[in-house]
Design a protein around this motif. Structure first.
Motif, short mmCIF file in Angstrom:
data_model
loop_
_atom_site.label_atom_id
_atom_site.label_comp_id
_atom_site.label_asym_id
_atom_site.label_seq_id
_atom_site.Cartn_x
_atom_site.Cartn_y
_atom_site.Cartn_z
N GLY A 1 -4.38 0.11 2.30
CA GLY A 1 -6.32 -0.35 1.79
C GLY A 1 -7.46 0.99 2.17
O GLY A 1 -7.78 0.61 1.77
N THR A 2 -6.39 2.39 2.80
CA THR A 2 -7.73 2.30 2.87
C THR A 2 -7.56 4.26 2.53
O THR A 2 -7.93 4.97 2.91
N GLY A 3 -5.80 4.38 1.75
CA GLY A 3 -5.85 5.73 0.98
C GLY A 3 -6.81 5.44 -0.73
O GLY A 3 -8.18 5.65 -0.53
N CYS A 4 -5.91 5.12 -1.41
CA CYS A 4 -6.95 5.63 -2.81
C CYS A 4 -7.03 3.82 -2.92
O CYS A 4 -8.56 3.76 -4.01
N GLY A 5 -7.27 2.83 -1.92
CA GLY A 5 -7.60 1.04 -2.63
C GLY A 5 -6.97 1.16 -3.24
O GLY A 5 -7.87 -0.45 -3.79
N GLY A 6 -5.65 1.36 -4.62
CA GLY A 6 -5.70 0.67 -5.35
C GLY A 6 -5.15 -0.92 -5.29
O GLY A 6 -5.21 -1.40 -5.45
N CYS A 7 -4.71 -0.68 -3.94
CA CYS A 7 -3.74 -1.72 -3.38
C CYS A 7 -4.70 -3.10 -2.86
O CYS A 7 -4.44 -4.07 -2.40
N CYS B 1 0.30 -0.38 0.11
CA CYS B 1 -0.25 0.24 -0.25
C CYS B 1 0.87 1.01 0.08
O CYS B 1 1.54 1.66 1.41
N SER B 2 0.59 1.32 -0.98
CA SER B 2 2.03 2.92 -1.18
C SER B 2 1.19 4.07 -0.82
O SER B 2 1.31 4.95 -0.05
N CYS B 3 -0.44 4.78 -0.51
CA CYS B 3 -0.87 5.57 0.38
C CYS B 3 -0.07 6.09 1.89
O CYS B 3 -0.19 6.83 2.34
#
Ligand code: SRM
Ligand code: FAD
Ligand code: SF4
Ligand code: FES
Lengths: 838, 125
Positions: free
Chosen positions: A460-466, A428-430
């Motif tokens: 997964g709580t940022g952009c959710g892409g991961c 998760c990079s976010c």
């Protein structure tokens, strides 16, 4: 006690607070936050979701109480107007003064509005805040009321511009994208990928205008068009400007901090500005002569500033910042990572392109063929997470790197799975969460499922892409630990739908409470397990939704689809779409009698909207007396079998598609399944019935029918796969009985046939073995079960209107004959609609 | 909040001034609900058979301000008795009115008593 003032309560300013309160040193500090916007920080990245539900609260990073609970003074709606660096004080627009020990500037950026003549006109918007969106929605509603085909343009074809374009489309306006450059997403895509993306976007209805310099915004007061050249004008009624961002560095400039030539407050790798007591983070900070317009680097900057202030001065910002991105438009996959365009001197590129399928994939590989340097994916970004990880971690790539992007012929994945990633791989990079952190959260028992991992690591709580990757990792780790991956349907059942199916079938349960008391985990059920078990009992026992109506999904409970204002729609079955003039007249007369809004549905039948609970049975009595029956538009059951007119009339028809469609629709009507089922029958390969977009589809060919299975429209469209060729009517029915029953037995809750078939181990070949070759020895059972359901069919509306006890449920009040007094309808064209939600 | 939501305020049992006789117990489905009219209020009443209790709350969903909660499904989340709104499945505690899966305003809750097979709802005015 040292006082920190944070200027700006955006995503990064908030993250600074969140990271600070987790430090034990926080007790020696006091934080005051100023935000110019009227509300606490919200998730700007997911701003577009506001169009769906207009729920500003759902976007909040944390509620206002969070700040108070953590002893942070949050002052919203007040802009900081001056900094006095000598006195270490700031002044606000309300002329209040505060002193600080450390000042953190997190003022973000504002949309850049190019100085085009006419930008001040009414109907011109930018796309940055909730207020911007509210303004757009109100304006769009006004436009739509005035003219049916209003148009809106977005100025700028970058990442954000395309997102705005989609928003325009969702608002129901005709969308246009106007870009100055000769390609879309000029910063992320090369020319060829941008052309493929353009084709894809045009196919979903976006109009794209490239190489257009806008000279003037036309209109008398409000926008009516854009002028590019003398005779080159685009008529539009609304304009959204998305032409880049400008850092909000006013405070820095006025107080003499060092700023960049093109804006932004200069910081070092400690996030310090030219004044050591003042930090700058997020989209305001000019680091390495760059403004990073993404949240992930901003969050890292927030973390560095926190560490610096509490004295961990060794924590600094890395020199290389990952700018990989994935576009989050529904239905359009676009991603770029690492170095998307690479000069030939650094390595070579491998490109795969298929314009008809709107696919483009490019990877850039080092000269020695060992390292992935970057790439672009358009049309299918399903491998983005994995490629991104390979790039970030410098992982080894196959000897023939083209395997990374070419469709594998044997269906096998060409790169290893998630477990091959190194522990330090940032998944998760976010939120900067590594693979190691995710796995150890499970290994040391902190989390036992995906939801647990998300809540304890924040992955997964940022952009959710991961999220897909987090789920894969969680499941793989659980499996490696020998823990069975739970497929329980909700907190009340640890069993999967498939297990529950077997149990109900074997034990012959007919009541929800029997299943819950004997096989549940305790508790009283919920909105997930109740409708599921109702559906299973219906699939197995051929019950209608009138049975135990309080456990039925809300639409099934009232045998109608609930609408925005709590009224219902009525959809009678019109098998195969064939209808007599008399029945059409009857529909019209009934609609008139009850003042219902009518429209032809996408499923080739007629929907009557706006019925109150009390009217439902009255309307159905009338319909039934004219020979109609329930269309099950509310049920997870067969909807329509769409047909083309076929050989009875059509000059190309090879078979009687209508007759066969009617037969199939009447055969499977009413049967409850994991999700809705749709069919299609076309009389020849011209495929006018769109049969391949349905769960089952038939196309007439020389010598019989071609049968296609597992198609889907909706959010993830998929063509049905060819299952059998040139078969006769009887064989079609035999295969369909087996297929549908097998699907009903084994799919997950709310899984359409397409998703089920895609995940079926062994794929289509396995399905053929089960259904055609009877590998499992079950086809006879499947056919018998289906035949029982077919024989027991009963129209549930006929059942309901003939039973006074069942009719009791269709009253708005139990103690009054009155109707809901909260209903308001407004006129729309020649009909009516519910008052819009505000 | 607009005017119609403001009409609904939680009533504590000690503040009940009027016990309104709403309907017979059999008028309500087991483990389900129905709507009761009292003056200009719409009250959702639930017969939570599995707990052997009754609950009442406003019929107005605070999310979109539509009169639908009585048609929602009931059950529990982590042991808290709840109702799920039929429009978008927002869930509310039937004990406190709190929104369990979001940040919506709590809904108003009213006391219920059963006497001689009749359902009474408690109001403060
Ligand atoms: C009425 C209708 C739109 C219209 O005015 O034309 C419609 C209306 C709704 N559709 Fe649809 N769909 C309608 C045809 C379609 C079609 C076209 C078709 O059937 O050929 C599709 C794409 C084909 C497909 O299903 O694969 C379609 C794909 C969806 C989806 C996405 C399903 C998916 O697998 O991705 C949903 C969401 C869901 O079911 O979870 C949905 C859900 C809905 C819901 C139930 C949304 C909701 O929860 O309120 C709408 C309520 C129906 C109502 O109130 O009566 N509707 N919907 C159409 C009714 C057809 C009918 O006669 O029964
Ligand atoms: C529609 C949209 C989609 C996006 N999608 C993505 C994406 O998919 N991925 C991604 O990584 N990024 C995305 N972004 C970018 C991302 O939102 C930003 O990078 C991020 O919000 C930057 O955070 P920030 O705190 O630096 O700035 P902001 O979030 O802009 O916050 C700055 C705040 O400071 C306030 N402020 C400014 N000056 C003052 C002052 N003088 N006094 C008081 N308050 C002040 C502003 O009002 C604002 O509230 C998107 C942005 C938008 C608009
Ligand atoms: S699919 Fe064939 S038979 Fe059907 S309408 Fe089209 S051309 Fe005619
Ligand atoms: S990478 Fe964005 S939420 Fe995890």
């Amino acid at each position: 006690m040292k006082h920190i003032i944070v200027v700006g309560n955006g995503m990064v300013g908030y993250k600074f607070c969140e990271k600070f309160v987790q430090k034990s040193e926080f007790k020696n500090f006091k934080i005051t936050v100023f935000g110019e916007e009227p509300r606490p920080a919200y998730d700007r990245v997911h701003l577009s979701e506001f169009f769906e539900n207009q729920d500003a609260k759902a976007l909040e990073m944390a509620p206002a109480e969070w700040y108070a609970d953590n002893n942070i003074d949050l002052i919203t709606g007040e802009r900081v107007s001056d900094i006095s660096r000598q006195d270490k004080t700031i002044k606000t627009a309300k002329d209040r003064e505060f002193s600080y020990d450390y000042l953190v500037l997190a003022t973000g950026s504002s949309p850049f509005v190019p100085p085009i003549k006419g930008v001040e006109k009414e109907g011109v918007f930018v796309y940055r805040t909730i207020e911007d969106l509210e303004g757009m929605l109100a304006y769009a509603a006004k436009l739509k009321a005035e003219k049916p085909n209003a148009k809106a343009a977005v100025l700028g074809g970058g990442l954000l511009g395309l997102e705005a374009g989609k928003a325009v489309m969702d608002m129901g306006l005709e969308p246009h994208i106007v870009e100055f450059a000769s390609k879309l997403m000029p910063r992320q895509l090369d020319l060829r990928s941008s052309q493929v993306l353009q084709l894809k976007l045009e196919s979903i209805g976006l109009n794209i205008h490239l190489s257009k310099a806008t000279n003037q915004i036309l209109g008398n007061g409000s926008v009516v068009g854009l002028e590019f050249g003398e005779d080159d004008v685009l008529d539009v009624d609304m304009l959204i400007i998305s032409a880049g961002i400008r850092p909000r560095d006013e405070l820095g400039k006025n107080s003499g901090l060092e700023v960049g030539v093109r804006g932004g407050i200069v910081v070092n790798d400690k996030m310090q500005t030219s004044d050591e007591h003042i930090y700058a983070i997020g989209e305001i900070a000019l680091y390495n002569q760059m403004i990073y317009g993404l949240v992930a680097p901003g969050y890292d900057m927030a973390g560095v500033a926190v560490e610096q202030i509490i004295g961990s001065t060794e924590v600094v910002m890395p020199a290389d910042i990952d700018m990989s991105t994935k576009l989050k438009l529904i239905g359009v996959d676009v991603a770029s990572f690492g170095e998307p365009f690479m000069p030939a001197s650094k390595g070579h590129s491998i490109i795969f392109e298929n314009k008809t399928q709107h696919l483009y994939k490019r990877i850039n590989v080092s000269h020695d063929g060992k390292k992935l340097l970057g790439g672009i994916l358009v049309g299918d970004a399903s491998t983005y997470n994995m490629l991104h990880q390979i790039y970030l971690n410098g992982m080894a790539i196959p000897e023939d790197p083209s395997q990374l992007i070419l469709p594998a012929s044997d269906g096998a994945s060409s790169f290893g799975d998630v477990t091959d990633l190194p522990d330090e791989a940032q998944v998760c990079s976010c939120e900067s969460v590594t693979k190691g952190q995710i796995c150890s959260a499970i290994e040391n028992g902190e989390a036992t499922d995906v939801a647990g991992v998300v809540s304890c690591t924040k992955a997964g709580t940022g952009c959710g892409g991961c999220k897909p990757m987090v789920a894969d990792l969680t499941n793989a780790t659980l499996k490696a630990l020998g823990i069975e991956v739970k497929e329980g349907v909700c907190e009340h059942f640890e069993l999967s739908r498939q297990d529950l199916y077997k149990i109900i079938q074997v034990k012959g349960y007919t009541k929800f409470n029997e299943v819950l008391d004997n096989h549940g985990t305790g508790g009283h059920g919920c909105e997930l397990c109740k409708p599921l078990i109702a559906s299973l009992m219906a699939s197995i026992n051929a019950d209608t939704a009138n049975k135990e109506y309080a456990i039925q999904d809300s639409n099934d409970r009232f045998l109608a689809n609930i609408q925005r204002n709590g009224t219902y729609s009525v959809v009678p079955r019109v098998p195969g779409g064939e209808i007599t003039p008399d029945k059409l007249i009857a529909l019209g007369e009934i609609a008139k009698k009850y003042d219902l809004y009518t429209k032809v549905t996408g499923g080739v039948r007629i929907d009557l909207f706006g019925a109150t609970l009390k009217q439902l049975p009255l309307i159905w009595k009338d319909l039934i007396s004219h020979g109609f029956e329930s269309g099950h538009a509310y049920g997870k059951s067969l909807r329509t079998v769409k047909t083309c007119v076929g050989s009875t009339w059509c000059r190309y028809g090879m078979a009687e598609s209508v007759s066969f469609g009617i037969e199939l629709e009447n055969r499977y009507r009413g049967i409850r399944a994991p999700h809705k089922i749709k069919g299609g029958v076309s009389g020849c390969i011209r495929e006018c019935a769109e049969a391949r977009g349905k769960d089952f589809g038939l196309i007439a060919v020389e010598g019989g029918w071609n049968l296609y299975l597992g198609g889907n429209g909706g959010a993830t469209p998929r063509h049905a796969e060819l299952f059998a060729e040139q078969i006769d009517n009887e064989t079609v029915i035999k295969y369909l009985d087996r297929y549908l029953m097998f699907y009903m037995r084994t799919a997950k809750p709310l899984q359409r046939t397409a998703a089920w078939q895609e995940r079926l181990e062994g794929g289509l070949d396995y399905l053929k073995e089960v259904i055609i070759d009877d590998k499992l020895g079950i086809v006879e059972d499947l056919e018998n079960e289906m035949q029982t359901l077919v024989n027991k069919f009963e129209c549930e509306w006929t059942q309901a209107v003939n039973n006074p006890e069942m009719m009791k449920r269709f009253n708005h009040f139990v103690n009054s004959e009155e109707e809901d007094d909260n209903l308001v309808f407004v006129p729309m064209r020649e009909q009516k609609m519910p008052e819009p939600w505000n | 909040m607009n005017a119609i939501a403001e009409k609904y305020k939680t009533v504590k049992i000690d503040d009940v001034k009027v016990w309104f006789k709403a309907a017979h117990v059999n008028d309500f489905p087991e483990d389900g609900g129905a709507c009761v009219k009292y003056k200009d209020l719409q009250i959702a009443v639930f017969n939570f058979k599995r707990l052997n209790s009754w609950f009442a709350c406003q019929n107005l969903s605070p999310e979109k301000e539509e009169m639908v909660l009585s048609r929602g499904m009931i059950g529990d989340h982590k042991g808290i008795p709840m109702v799920a709104c039929p429009l978008h499945k927002k869930t509310f505690s039937l004990e406190t009115g709190e929104n369990l899966n979001g940040e919506l305003e709590p809904i108003a809750i009213y006391p219920v008593k059963i006497e001689e097979e009749n359902v009474y709802i408690g109001f403060s005015e």
